[in-house]
Design a protein around this motif. Structure first.
Motif, PDB file in Angstrom:
ATOM      1  N   HIS A  86       0.822  -1.212   0.000  1.00  0.00           N
ATOM      2  CA  HIS A  86       0.000   0.000   0.000  1.00  0.00           C
ATOM      3  C   HIS A  86       0.855   1.260   0.000  1.00  0.00           C
ATOM      4  CE1 HIS A  86      -3.393  -2.669   1.037  1.00  0.00           C
ATOM      5  NE2 HIS A  86      -4.123  -1.710   0.520  1.00  0.00           N
ATOM      6  N   ARG A  87       2.023   1.204   0.653  1.00  0.00           N
ATOM      7  CA  ARG A  87       2.874   2.407   0.681  1.00  0.00           C
ATOM      8  C   ARG A  87       3.424   2.726  -0.700  1.00  0.00           C
ATOM      9  NH1 ARG A  87       4.590   6.310   0.018  1.00  0.00           N
ATOM     10  NH2 ARG A  87       5.909   7.711   1.253  1.00  0.00           N
ATOM     11  N   PHE A  88       3.879   1.737  -1.417  1.00  0.00           N
ATOM     12  CA  PHE A  88       4.445   2.010  -2.741  1.00  0.00           C
ATOM     13  C   PHE A  88       3.355   2.307  -3.782  1.00  0.00           C
ATOM     14  CE2 PHE A  88       8.308   0.173  -0.996  1.00  0.00           C
ATOM     15  CZ  PHE A  88       9.292   0.940  -1.603  1.00  0.00           C
ATOM     16  N   MET A  89       2.169   1.780  -3.575  1.00  0.00           N
ATOM     17  CA  MET A  89       1.089   1.988  -4.548  1.00  0.00           C
ATOM     18  C   MET A  89       0.165   3.146  -4.173  1.00  0.00           C
ATOM     19  SD  MET A  89       1.280  -0.320  -7.050  1.00  0.00           S
ATOM     20  CE  MET A  89      -0.392  -0.473  -7.702  1.00  0.00           C
ATOM     21  N   GLN A  90       0.498   3.896  -3.119  1.00  0.00           N
ATOM     22  CA  GLN A  90      -0.463   4.872  -2.631  1.00  0.00           C
ATOM     23  C   GLN A  90      -0.762   5.981  -3.642  1.00  0.00           C
ATOM     24  OE1 GLN A  90       1.006   6.569   1.031  1.00  0.00           O
ATOM     25  NE2 GLN A  90       2.322   8.055  -0.001  1.00  0.00           N
ATOM     26  N   ARG A  91       0.217   6.420  -4.420  1.00  0.00           N
ATOM     27  CA  ARG A  91      -0.053   7.456  -5.416  1.00  0.00           C
ATOM     28  C   ARG A  91      -0.964   6.917  -6.524  1.00  0.00           C
ATOM     29  NH1 ARG A  91       3.175  12.205  -4.997  1.00  0.00           N
ATOM     30  NH2 ARG A  91       3.532  12.368  -2.739  1.00  0.00           N
ATOM     31  N   ILE A  92      -0.759   5.662  -6.897  1.00  0.00           N
ATOM     32  CA  ILE A  92      -1.599   5.056  -7.928  1.00  0.00           C
ATOM     33  C   ILE A  92      -3.009   4.853  -7.401  1.00  0.00           C
ATOM     34  CG2 ILE A  92      -1.918   2.990  -9.352  1.00  0.00           C
ATOM     35  CD1 ILE A  92       1.139   2.751  -9.432  1.00  0.00           C
ATOM     36  N   ARG A  93      -3.123   4.414  -6.147  1.00  0.00           N
ATOM     37  CA  ARG A  93      -4.451   4.232  -5.569  1.00  0.00           C
ATOM     38  C   ARG A  93      -5.151   5.561  -5.356  1.00  0.00           C
ATOM     39  NH1 ARG A  93      -5.396  -0.975  -4.037  1.00  0.00           N
ATOM     40  NH2 ARG A  93      -3.590  -2.337  -3.802  1.00  0.00           N
ATOM     41  N   ALA A  94      -4.390   6.638  -5.126  1.00  0.00           N
ATOM     42  CA  ALA A  94      -4.992   7.969  -5.000  1.00  0.00           C
ATOM     43  C   ALA A  94      -5.637   8.387  -6.323  1.00  0.00           C
ATOM     44  CB  ALA A  94      -3.934   8.985  -4.578  1.00  0.00           C
ATOM     45  N   ILE A  95      -4.951   8.084  -7.424  1.00  0.00           N
ATOM     46  CA  ILE A  95      -5.536   8.363  -8.740  1.00  0.00           C
ATOM     47  C   ILE A  95      -6.773   7.508  -8.955  1.00  0.00           C
ATOM     48  CG2 ILE A  95      -5.149   8.075 -11.226  1.00  0.00           C
ATOM     49  CD1 ILE A  95      -2.353   9.061 -10.830  1.00  0.00           C
ATOM     50  N   GLU A  96      -6.699   6.258  -8.498  1.00  0.00           N
ATOM     51  CA  GLU A  96      -7.850   5.366  -8.605  1.00  0.00           C
ATOM     52  C   GLU A  96      -9.062   5.951  -7.865  1.00  0.00           C
ATOM     53  OE1 GLU A  96      -9.356   1.335  -9.625  1.00  0.00           O
ATOM     54  OE2 GLU A  96      -7.795   2.663 -10.354  1.00  0.00           O
ATOM     55  N   GLU A  97      -8.816   6.508  -6.666  1.00  0.00           N
ATOM     56  CA  GLU A  97      -9.896   7.118  -5.903  1.00  0.00           C
ATOM     57  C   GLU A  97     -10.438   8.355  -6.609  1.00  0.00           C
ATOM     58  OE1 GLU A  97      -8.268   7.845  -2.074  1.00  0.00           O
ATOM     59  OE2 GLU A  97      -8.034   5.711  -1.577  1.00  0.00           O
ATOM     60  N   ALA A  98      -9.534   9.136  -7.218  1.00  0.00           N
ATOM     61  CA  ALA A  98      -9.981  10.325  -7.960  1.00  0.00           C
ATOM     62  C   ALA A  98     -10.808   9.922  -9.183  1.00  0.00           C
ATOM     63  CB  ALA A  98      -8.770  11.150  -8.387  1.00  0.00           C
ATOM     64  N   LEU A  99     -10.385   8.867  -9.857  1.00  0.00           N
ATOM     65  CA  LEU A  99     -11.146   8.367 -11.005  1.00  0.00           C
ATOM     66  C   LEU A  99     -12.528   7.879 -10.575  1.00  0.00           C
ATOM     67  CD1 LEU A  99      -8.386   6.352 -12.914  1.00  0.00           C
ATOM     68  CD2 LEU A  99      -9.465   8.477 -13.662  1.00  0.00           C
ATOM     69  N   GLU A 100     -12.585   7.254  -9.405  1.00  0.00           N
ATOM     70  CA  GLU A 100     -13.862   6.762  -8.894  1.00  0.00           C
ATOM     71  C   GLU A 100     -14.791   7.926  -8.566  1.00  0.00           C
ATOM     72  OE1 GLU A 100     -16.772   4.062  -7.807  1.00  0.00           O
ATOM     73  OE2 GLU A 100     -14.896   3.778  -8.902  1.00  0.00           O
ATOM     74  N   ALA A 101     -14.246   8.980  -7.928  1.00  0.00           N
ATOM     75  CA  ALA A 101     -15.054  10.160  -7.619  1.00  0.00           C
ATOM     76  C   ALA A 101     -15.537  10.827  -8.905  1.00  0.00           C
ATOM     77  CB  ALA A 101     -14.241  11.147  -6.781  1.00  0.00           C
ATOM     78  N   ASP A 102     -14.643  10.909  -9.895  1.00  0.00           N
ATOM     79  CA  ASP A 102     -15.026  11.493 -11.186  1.00  0.00           C
ATOM     80  C   ASP A 102     -16.101  10.648 -11.861  1.00  0.00           C
ATOM     81  OD1 ASP A 102     -14.541  13.339 -13.520  1.00  0.00           O
ATOM     82  OD2 ASP A 102     -13.945  11.447 -14.446  1.00  0.00           O
ATOM     83  N   HIS A 103     -15.994   9.340 -11.730  1.00  0.00           N
ATOM     84  CA  HIS A 103     -16.995   8.455 -12.324  1.00  0.00           C
ATOM     85  C   HIS A 103     -18.364   8.683 -11.692  1.00  0.00           C
ATOM     86  CE1 HIS A 103     -18.738   4.886 -14.150  1.00  0.00           C
ATOM     87  NE2 HIS A 103     -19.120   4.474 -12.948  1.00  0.00           N
ATOM     88  N   LYS A 104     -18.398   8.866 -10.372  1.00  0.00           N
ATOM     89  CA  LYS A 104     -19.666   9.118  -9.703  1.00  0.00           C
ATOM     90  C   LYS A 104     -20.301  10.416 -10.194  1.00  0.00           C
ATOM     91  CE  LYS A 104     -18.713   6.588  -5.435  1.00  0.00           C
ATOM     92  NZ  LYS A 104     -18.490   6.691  -3.967  1.00  0.00           N
ATOM     93  N   ASN A 105     -19.482  11.451 -10.394  1.00  0.00           N
ATOM     94  CA  ASN A 105     -20.003  12.713 -10.912  1.00  0.00           C
ATOM     95  C   ASN A 105     -20.548  12.554 -12.332  1.00  0.00           C
ATOM     96  OD1 ASN A 105     -19.319  14.069  -8.551  1.00  0.00           O
ATOM     97  ND2 ASN A 105     -17.295  14.636  -9.309  1.00  0.00           N
ATOM     98  N   ARG A 106     -19.780  11.808 -13.148  1.00  0.00           N
ATOM     99  CA  ARG A 106     -20.232  11.611 -14.525  1.00  0.00           C
ATOM    100  C   ARG A 106     -21.475  10.723 -14.580  1.00  0.00           C
ATOM    101  NH1 ARG A 106     -16.784   8.887 -17.640  1.00  0.00           N
ATOM    102  NH2 ARG A 106     -15.398   8.209 -15.962  1.00  0.00           N
ATOM    103  N   MET A 107     -21.578   9.770 -13.657  1.00  0.00           N
ATOM    104  CA  MET A 107     -22.778   8.933 -13.599  1.00  0.00           C
ATOM    105  C   MET A 107     -23.998   9.757 -13.198  1.00  0.00           C
ATOM    106  SD  MET A 107     -22.582   5.804 -14.570  1.00  0.00           S
ATOM    107  CE  MET A 107     -24.097   5.189 -13.815  1.00  0.00           C
ATOM    108  N   ALA A 108     -23.816  10.693 -12.263  1.00  0.00           N
ATOM    109  CA  ALA A 108     -24.934  11.546 -11.865  1.00  0.00           C
ATOM    110  C   ALA A 108     -25.413  12.382 -13.053  1.00  0.00           C
ATOM    111  CB  ALA A 108     -24.511  12.448 -10.709  1.00  0.00           C
ATOM    112  N   ASP A 109     -24.461  12.972 -13.788  1.00  0.00           N
ATOM    113  CA  ASP A 109     -24.823  13.754 -14.978  1.00  0.00           C
ATOM    114  C   ASP A 109     -25.478  12.870 -16.034  1.00  0.00           C
ATOM    115  OD1 ASP A 109     -24.550  16.231 -16.714  1.00  0.00           O
ATOM    116  OD2 ASP A 109     -23.358  14.792 -17.869  1.00  0.00           O
ATOM    117  N   TYR A 110     -24.933  11.652 -16.188  1.00  0.00           N
ATOM    118  CA  TYR A 110     -25.506  10.709 -17.168  1.00  0.00           C
ATOM    119  C   TYR A 110     -26.940  10.339 -16.816  1.00  0.00           C
ATOM    120  CZ  TYR A 110     -26.541   6.005 -18.911  1.00  0.00           C
ATOM    121  OH  TYR A 110     -27.160   4.903 -19.461  1.00  0.00           O
ATOM    122  N   ASN A 111     -27.205  10.069 -15.540  1.00  0.00           N
ATOM    123  CA  ASN A 111     -28.559   9.684 -15.131  1.00  0.00           C
ATOM    124  C   ASN A 111     -29.563  10.803 -15.377  1.00  0.00           C
ATOM    125  OD1 ASN A 111     -27.995   7.041 -14.280  1.00  0.00           O
ATOM    126  ND2 ASN A 111     -27.232   7.758 -12.294  1.00  0.00           N
TER     127      ASN A 111
END
Length: 482
Positions: A86-111
């Protein structure tokens, strides 16, 4: 062959050539007190994951191959696998979390847009259902409905880059859309005992950078081209064990494990004293900063779309060294060679060395082409992984294991005061398993070749065994060498 070794088994040795990677792994090793090579594996996993969409390496013989790595670490419970991963992958997982948040926003707009689209569709359909509607009006509304169907909002795809427990089909579907992914788990039993390894043939092709075609019933065929996949899994020995024996022959026979760099380090448990921790993270922070730079480039490449990957070349000196290494590996496949029973692994080892060298070169932000020193560091790392692969996957020859068992018995006899005994006396007291099929004699021959014993005869040609050949014989000993 002989060439200067940097000795990655010693954390300090490779720091002069790859300071960002080696120092970060060393610092994680010091602070988490996890095995150094486990920390190095986690660093390589993060680098491969971030770099694979941006760069390929041109092999010294001309082929262009991906930089993606398949990595597996074997460590007992309590070795702090999860913390390191988790320590070495934390920057990659942070991007993953940002992508997930962005996906939720885009899903709300899509709905919202989908709801509006459905409302307008229903209004048009009601008009068409009216009785007595004029032909011209019916035609106009029908044409409008056709155009409206063309404007149906598309559901946004979740742009994940890190996957854990996922079915092969879901993984392939995601790669078909994103072209890049990382299958990672610090508790790898989820993967190897789950559905993911059902897709071994597809993963083999992805490692090589080959296209993957998947036919699915009642669904569109997948044709995945130019995708990149990194796999990094950490397993406990009891989970990994079945994959190395008879039960694992199917996966091993497919050539899947041969593609992996295997990390099976010695445990640090029992030596993890609190005063050894430095609790400073400056080298890890430098590692994170460089990883973020690469991830930003990867993100921009995705925005631009279909950006060509950079190609990294070997310097002339490094290419010459790589050919020497490849030839040495090939020579080891011969009968009696190191890789006699691991030719599948040997066939991928030199390419893995090239991939690791290219990853280190790019991550360290070295100028020009891959140097011989960088390749040496990569070769050291891969050679250690190669030894781990052989230790785990290649069974010890029967006569060798028998010899070790016989050596233990003789050591106990020496401790009891025995030294020179009849060979037949030894055979009568050796383990039952060694008394048939000539196994006792073969084991004895192994020990004799090693100089661990000394066969001798008396005047009646009775053979004796000197179990302490390093000691001088008594002056009155009536025996001589066989």
């Amino acid at each position: 062959m002989a060439y200067p070794m940097t000795g990655t088994n010693n954390p300090a040795a490779s720091c002069q050539f790859t300071p960002l990677v080696s120092e970060a792994a060393r610092q994680a090793h010091q602070n988490y007190q996890a095995p150094y090579r486990l920390c190095l594996m986690a660093a390589l996993a993060a680098i491969s994951s971030a770099t694979q969409p941006l760069v390929d390496v041109v092999m010294p013989y001309g082929a262009t191959v991906p930089l993606s790595l398949f990595l597996v670490g074997i460590a007992k419970s309590g070795e702090r696998k999860s913390a390191v991963e988790h320590r070495f992958m934390q920057r990659i997982r942070a991007i993953e979390e940002a992508l997930e948040a962005d996906h939720k926003n885009r899903m709300a707009d899509y709905n919202v847009r989908l709801h509006q689209w459905k409302g307008h569709r229903k209004r048009l359909e009601k008009i068409l259902e009216k009785k007595g509607l004029e032909h011209s009006e019916h035609k106009r509304v029908s044409e409008e409905l056709v155009e409206h169907w063309k404007e149906k909002p598309e559901e946004p795809q979740r742009a994940r880059i890190v996957y854990e427990d996922i079915s092969p089909m879901a993984m392939l579907t995601a790669l078909n859309e994103t072209k890049v992914g990382t299958l990672v788990s610090s508790e790898g039993g989820i993967i190897v005992d789950g559905k993911s390894f059902d897709g071994v043939p597809y993963f083999n092709s992805l490692w090589s950078g080959e296209p993957v075609g998947v036919s699915r019933m009642r669904q569109a065929t997948l044709q995945i081209n130019d995708a990149r996949l990194t796999i990094s899994i950490m397993l406990q020995p009891d989970i990994f064990g079945p994959h190395t024996g008879k039960k694992g022959e199917k996966v091993r026979g497919s050539g899947h494990w041969a593609r992996y760099l295997v990390f099976n380090p010695e445990s640090t448990q029992g030596t993890r004293f609190s005063r050894k921790q430095a609790n400073s993270w400056e080298h890890m922070e430098r590692f994170d900063h460089r990883l973020s730079q690469i991830l930003d480039r990867a993100r921009m490449a995705r925005v631009v779309g279909n950006a060509e990957r950079e190609e990294i070349l070997f310097s002339q000196e490094a290419a010459s060294l790589w050919f020497d290494l490849a030839d040495e590996i090939e020579d080891g496949i011969r009968s009696g060679g190191k890789y006699e029973n691991a030719s599948d692994h040997a066939s991928k080892l030199a390419e893995n060395m090239a991939r690791v060298a290219a990853l280190l070169h790019y991550f360290e932000d070295f100028e020009g082409q891959i140097s011989a020193n960088t390749l040496r560091v990569a070769a050291d790392t891969c050679n250690e992984c190669s030894q781990d692969f052989i230790d785990l996957f290649v069974p010890v020859p029967e006569e060798i294991s028998d010899a070790e068992e016989l050596r233990g018995m003789m050591q106990r006899m020496c401790n009891d005061g025995y030294r020179i005994v009849r060979k037949n006396y030894l055979r009568q007291r050796c383990p039952n398993s060694l008394r048939s099929g000539g196994r006792f004699y073969k084991a004895l021959d192994v020990l004799a070749r090693e100089g661990a014993i000394r066969p001798m005869q008396d005047t009646r040609n009775i053979v004796y065994i000197d179990m302490a050949p390093g000691l001088a014989l008594p002056w009155d000993c009536p025996l001589w060498y066989c």
